[in-house]
Design a protein around this motif. Structure first.
Motif, PDB file in Angstrom:
ATOM      1  N   LYS A 165       0.826  -1.210   0.000  1.00 40.93           N
ATOM      2  CA  LYS A 165       0.000   0.000   0.000  1.00 40.93           C
ATOM      3  C   LYS A 165       0.859   1.259   0.000  1.00 40.93           C
ATOM      4  O   LYS A 165       0.662   2.160  -0.813  1.00 40.93           O
ATOM      5  CB  LYS A 165      -0.936   0.005   1.223  1.00 40.93           C
ATOM      6  CG  LYS A 165      -1.804  -1.244   1.339  1.00 40.93           C
ATOM      7  CD  LYS A 165      -2.697  -1.237   2.546  1.00 40.93           C
ATOM      8  CE  LYS A 165      -1.960  -1.239   3.886  1.00 40.93           C
ATOM      9  NZ  LYS A 165      -1.199  -2.466   4.162  1.00 40.93           N
ATOM     10  N   THR A 166       1.824   1.303   0.932  1.00 43.63           N
ATOM     11  CA  THR A 166       2.695   2.488   0.988  1.00 43.63           C
ATOM     12  C   THR A 166       3.522   2.603  -0.293  1.00 43.63           C
ATOM     13  O   THR A 166       3.731   3.702  -0.815  1.00 43.63           O
ATOM     14  CB  THR A 166       3.612   2.408   2.226  1.00 43.63           C
ATOM     15  OG1 THR A 166       2.784   2.404   3.399  1.00 43.63           O
ATOM     16  CG2 THR A 166       4.556   3.590   2.299  1.00 43.63           C
ATOM     17  N   THR A 167       3.964   1.462  -0.804  1.00 47.38           N
ATOM     18  CA  THR A 167       4.738   1.486  -2.050  1.00 47.38           C
ATOM     19  C   THR A 167       3.904   2.060  -3.197  1.00 47.38           C
ATOM     20  O   THR A 167       4.413   2.809  -4.033  1.00 47.38           O
ATOM     21  CB  THR A 167       5.220   0.068  -2.395  1.00 47.38           C
ATOM     22  OG1 THR A 167       5.958  -0.444  -1.287  1.00 47.38           O
ATOM     23  CG2 THR A 167       6.101   0.070  -3.633  1.00 47.38           C
ATOM     24  N   PHE A 173       2.864  11.078   5.541  1.00 47.15           N
ATOM     25  CA  PHE A 173       3.660   9.869   5.722  1.00 47.15           C
ATOM     26  C   PHE A 173       3.106   9.014   6.859  1.00 47.15           C
ATOM     27  O   PHE A 173       2.626   9.529   7.865  1.00 47.15           O
ATOM     28  CB  PHE A 173       5.114  10.218   6.032  1.00 47.15           C
ATOM     29  CG  PHE A 173       5.859  10.781   4.861  1.00 47.15           C
ATOM     30  CD1 PHE A 173       6.232   9.962   3.797  1.00 47.15           C
ATOM     31  CD2 PHE A 173       6.191  12.121   4.809  1.00 47.15           C
ATOM     32  CE1 PHE A 173       6.929  10.470   2.708  1.00 47.15           C
ATOM     33  CE2 PHE A 173       6.894  12.637   3.726  1.00 47.15           C
ATOM     34  CZ  PHE A 173       7.256  11.818   2.673  1.00 47.15           C
ATOM     35  N   GLN A 174       3.225   7.693   6.680  1.00 46.63           N
ATOM     36  CA  GLN A 174       2.809   6.734   7.710  1.00 46.63           C
ATOM     37  C   GLN A 174       3.540   7.038   9.022  1.00 46.63           C
ATOM     38  O   GLN A 174       2.939   7.083  10.079  1.00 46.63           O
ATOM     39  CB  GLN A 174       3.135   5.325   7.214  1.00 46.63           C
ATOM     40  CG  GLN A 174       2.673   4.219   8.124  1.00 46.63           C
ATOM     41  CD  GLN A 174       2.785   2.850   7.443  1.00 46.63           C
ATOM     42  OE1 GLN A 174       3.027   2.743   6.249  1.00 46.63           O
ATOM     43  NE2 GLN A 174       2.592   1.809   8.224  1.00 46.63           N
ATOM     44  N   ILE A 175       4.848   7.252   8.921  1.00 45.75           N
ATOM     45  CA  ILE A 175       5.625   7.731  10.071  1.00 45.75           C
ATOM     46  C   ILE A 175       5.907   9.204   9.816  1.00 45.75           C
ATOM     47  O   ILE A 175       6.604   9.534   8.862  1.00 45.75           O
ATOM     48  CB  ILE A 175       6.943   6.957  10.204  1.00 45.75           C
ATOM     49  CG1 ILE A 175       6.641   5.475  10.426  1.00 45.75           C
ATOM     50  CG2 ILE A 175       7.798   7.511  11.332  1.00 45.75           C
ATOM     51  CD1 ILE A 175       7.793   4.563  10.096  1.00 45.75           C
ATOM     52  N   LEU A 229      -3.499   9.825   2.217  1.00 44.70           N
ATOM     53  CA  LEU A 229      -3.283   9.719   3.660  1.00 44.70           C
ATOM     54  C   LEU A 229      -2.804   8.308   3.986  1.00 44.70           C
ATOM     55  O   LEU A 229      -3.477   7.334   3.700  1.00 44.70           O
ATOM     56  CB  LEU A 229      -4.592  10.001   4.413  1.00 44.70           C
ATOM     57  CG  LEU A 229      -5.277  11.334   4.117  1.00 44.70           C
ATOM     58  CD1 LEU A 229      -6.646  11.389   4.800  1.00 44.70           C
ATOM     59  CD2 LEU A 229      -4.403  12.490   4.574  1.00 44.70           C
ATOM     60  N   ASP A 230      -1.635   8.200   4.589  1.00 45.85           N
ATOM     61  CA  ASP A 230      -1.078   6.878   4.893  1.00 45.85           C
ATOM     62  C   ASP A 230      -1.183   6.595   6.393  1.00 45.85           C
ATOM     63  O   ASP A 230      -0.361   7.066   7.177  1.00 45.85           O
ATOM     64  CB  ASP A 230       0.373   6.791   4.422  1.00 45.85           C
ATOM     65  CG  ASP A 230       0.874   5.345   4.331  1.00 45.85           C
ATOM     66  OD1 ASP A 230       0.158   4.446   4.829  1.00 45.85           O
ATOM     67  OD2 ASP A 230       1.962   5.133   3.769  1.00 45.85           O
ATOM     68  N   GLU A 231      -2.178   5.807   6.761  1.00 39.94           N
ATOM     69  CA  GLU A 231      -2.409   5.409   8.158  1.00 39.94           C
ATOM     70  C   GLU A 231      -2.323   6.585   9.112  1.00 39.94           C
ATOM     71  O   GLU A 231      -1.631   6.530  10.130  1.00 39.94           O
ATOM     72  CB  GLU A 231      -1.419   4.311   8.558  1.00 39.94           C
ATOM     73  CG  GLU A 231      -1.612   3.068   7.718  1.00 39.94           C
ATOM     74  CD  GLU A 231      -0.913   1.840   8.276  1.00 39.94           C
ATOM     75  OE1 GLU A 231      -0.698   1.791   9.501  1.00 39.94           O
ATOM     76  OE2 GLU A 231      -0.606   0.936   7.490  1.00 39.94           O
ATOM     77  N   ILE A 232      -3.073   7.610   8.778  1.00 36.01           N
ATOM     78  CA  ILE A 232      -2.991   8.820   9.589  1.00 36.01           C
ATOM     79  C   ILE A 232      -3.645   8.617  10.961  1.00 36.01           C
ATOM     80  O   ILE A 232      -3.325   9.325  11.922  1.00 36.01           O
ATOM     81  CB  ILE A 232      -3.587  10.021   8.834  1.00 36.01           C
ATOM     82  CG1 ILE A 232      -3.180  11.323   9.515  1.00 36.01           C
ATOM     83  CG2 ILE A 232      -5.104   9.903   8.689  1.00 36.01           C
ATOM     84  CD1 ILE A 232      -3.343  12.529   8.659  1.00 36.01           C
TER      85      ILE A 232
HETATM   86 MG   LIG Z   1       2.420   1.168   4.777  1.00 30.83          MG
END
Ligand SMILES: [Mg+2]
Ligand SMILES: Nc1ncnc2c1ncn2[C@@H]1O[C@H](COP(=O)(O)OP(=O)(O)OP(=O)(O)O)[C@@H](O)[C@H]1O
Lengths: 241, 290
Positions: free
Chosen positions: A43-45, A85-87, A162-165
């Protein structure tokens, strides 16, 4: 109507491991699309391929109907793609205000003075208005996530990734965040939201796409998708509520 | 009060060291590049000025703005055309490449100008001084260089903290990936950083050419002094670099006073090593260029 965002047959492997495998997903204008899938599904990729942080081995990324596969990251930002970003990756040595200012001035190619108003508006909308002079490096997790959102908004995106916000937040904080994102959606911004906290997604998105092993497993109405046999099986009763 | 005199000279000398060191710190701060060619790049502007002065006999001071412009272009193109390729390949590749550039510059200068001593003649300014009392005299040239260093460092801080481009430098320093996502072209920013670093080097380089003789081998020692000033002060902080330069300058002049002139440089290195051992993060440590 042209799609806000579309990836066609994207492929990416890292060191021989195929992480994104012929992934075609399209997002309508103004839609809120949820993305779910097990850890390591890619997903992030997929986001990285859209923003240009990772170069595709094959396939295309279309933004507002235009092929942007060859554009570099800062150009894609200026076209109107925003991302969190997720992080969280704040500019930790700069104040909250400066973080947002950087996005507003460089993402929209504006002078500093001309963008102050825009910055203040965004800081108010994201609930950071009383922390403008705090160094970003000293923020709590919730505020870091808000800053991710504020900074992305400062660049004036038409599509927001939005990545795992909501990850790592308390239930009350998740509710606050949902309200903030709902407001954004109301302004017409197209939202693509990767999230493991399914009830947060269900509260907001119009559609869900499930990714597994870098491929699209299924997509459709949020509730139907999440209750389907194959999605339940792919999570094996794990993180899904 | 010979000690006082040496102390004052040390402080002024420190300003000169800082003038060479801020460029090194700026480049390290924005792109984590350890530029081993920095020392040699500090003598290039003196030769550029020399060429100009030989061609159209004017005061070396007038050559400074032109040399600054030339060094900016050199820095921008060097970074954009060559060094940008190694910024993300890890420390070792950058060190090897800049070491190579250092050798190329030294040999090119030897070929073009021979190993002879050169000097930028500025008339009587290098011998004028303000006499405070019979033991203490402050040379105009060292004083001007110190004040210029002060102005440059204040200017650089204002640039980094108050301007759109300066904030981009700091953003790139903090997080390249996030900076790109904010619409910042990191390749351009790195090239600007090298350009600005060499503009500052140009000022210091021409000033040194007026103050002392120079030859193509000067680069190595300049690099070491610049490193020492930057590390004493704490990487990436402008005021720290000035402090580092002053401590180094003081160590050298006071060392000369205490143990005799041959011990001057060694005392500087020893003080540097002691500070490095006691406070490896530097005196005014900061992680970013602000
Ligand atoms: Mg991810
Ligand atoms: N730059 C990279 N180099 C090598 N492997 C990578 C890289 N980026 C991602 N991967 C690998 O690709 C796979 C997919 O990672 P990705 O981060 O896209 O998953 P994800 O779906 O976002 O997972 P999560 O839900 O845990 O965030 C993982 O196996 C990961 O280790």
């Amino acid at each position: 109507m042209t799609k806000a965002l579309e990836t066609q047959g994207l492929r990416k492997s890292f060191g021989g491991v195929l992480v994104i495998d012929d992934l075609s997903i399209s997002v309508d204008q103004g839609e809120a699309l949820g993305i779910v899938g097990p850890n390591g599904a890619g997903k992030t990729t997929w986001f990285n391929l859209i923003t240009g942080a990772v170069h595709a081995d094959g396939g295309k990324v279309l933004f507002q109907g235009k092929d942007i596969t060859g554009l570099s990251r800062h150009e894609r930002c200026r076209q109107g793609i925003g991302r969190t970003f997720q992080i969280p990756k704040p500019f930790s040595g700069m104040t909250v205000f400066e973080n947002v200012l950087v996005g507003a001035t460089h993402g929209r190619r504006m002078r500093e003075r001309a963008s102050y108003g825009h910055c203040v508006e965004i800081l108010e909308m994201t609930g950071l208005h009383d922390k403008v002079n705090v160094l970003a490096g000293s923020l709590t997790l919730l505020d870091r996530k808000r800053l991710e959102l504020a900074r992305a908004l400062a660049t004036d995106p038409s599509v927001l990734l939005l990545d795992e916000i909501a990850g790592g937040l308390t239930e009350a904080e998740v509710q606050e965040l949902i309200e903030e994102i709902r407001k954004l959606q109301a302004t017409g911004i197209t939202i693509v939201w990767i999230e493991h906290i399914v009830h947060a997604l269900l509260a907001l998105v119009n559609r869900i796409t499930v990714i597994q092993f870098g491929r699209k497993l299924c997509e459709g109405d949020p509730r139907e998708v999440m209750s389907s046999q194959e999605v339940q099986a792919c999570y094996m009763g794990g993180t899904l509520a | 009060m010979d000690w006082l005199n040496q102390g004052v000279q040390g402080i002024l000398l420190g300003g000169h060291f800082a003038l060479f060191a801020v460029g090194l710190a700026l480049v390290f701060g924005t792109m984590r590049l350890v530029n081993l060619a920095h020392g040699d790049l500090t003598i290039v502007p003196a030769y550029v000025a020399l060429l100009m002065i030989n061609a159209i006999h004017f005061s070396p001071f007038y050559s400074i703005p032109i040399t600054m412009a030339i060094m900016f272009v050199v820095g921008y193109l060097l970074q954009r055309g060559l060094l940008n390729r190694v910024v993300q390949s890890g420390d070792v590749v950058g060190v090897i490449l800049t070491f190579g550039i250092s050798i190329v510059i030294q040999n090119a200068l030897l070929l073009g100008f021979t190993a002879d001593n050169e000097r930028l003649k500025a008339g009587t300014i290098d011998s004028l001084s303000i006499r405070i009392n019979e033991n203490l005299a402050i040379g105009w040239l060292p004083l001007i260089i110190f004040l210029v260093a002060l102005v440059v460092i204040i200017g650089l801080q204002l640039f980094l903290n108050r301007t759109k481009m300066g904030r981009a430098f700091r953003a790139v320093s903090d997080d390249q990936e996030a900076a790109r996502l904010m619409g910042i072209n990191t390749k351009h920013i790195w090239a600007m950083a090298m350009g600005v670093a060499l503009v500052i080097v140009a000022i210091g380089g021409v000033m040194r050419g007026i103050r002392t003789t120079f030859d193509p081998s000067f680069g190595s020692l300049s690099l070491i002094y610049a490193f020492e000033a930057v590390i004493i002060g704490g990487m990436g902080s402008g005021w720290g670099t000035l402090l580092g330069g002053i401590i180094l300058g003081l160590s050298q002049t006071l060392g000369a006073r205490a143990f005799g002139p041959p011990w001057s440089i060694l005392t500087g290195h020893v003080v540097f090593l002691i500070i490095l051992a006691l406070r490896p993060q530097g005196l005014l440590a900061k992680t970013v260029t602000s």
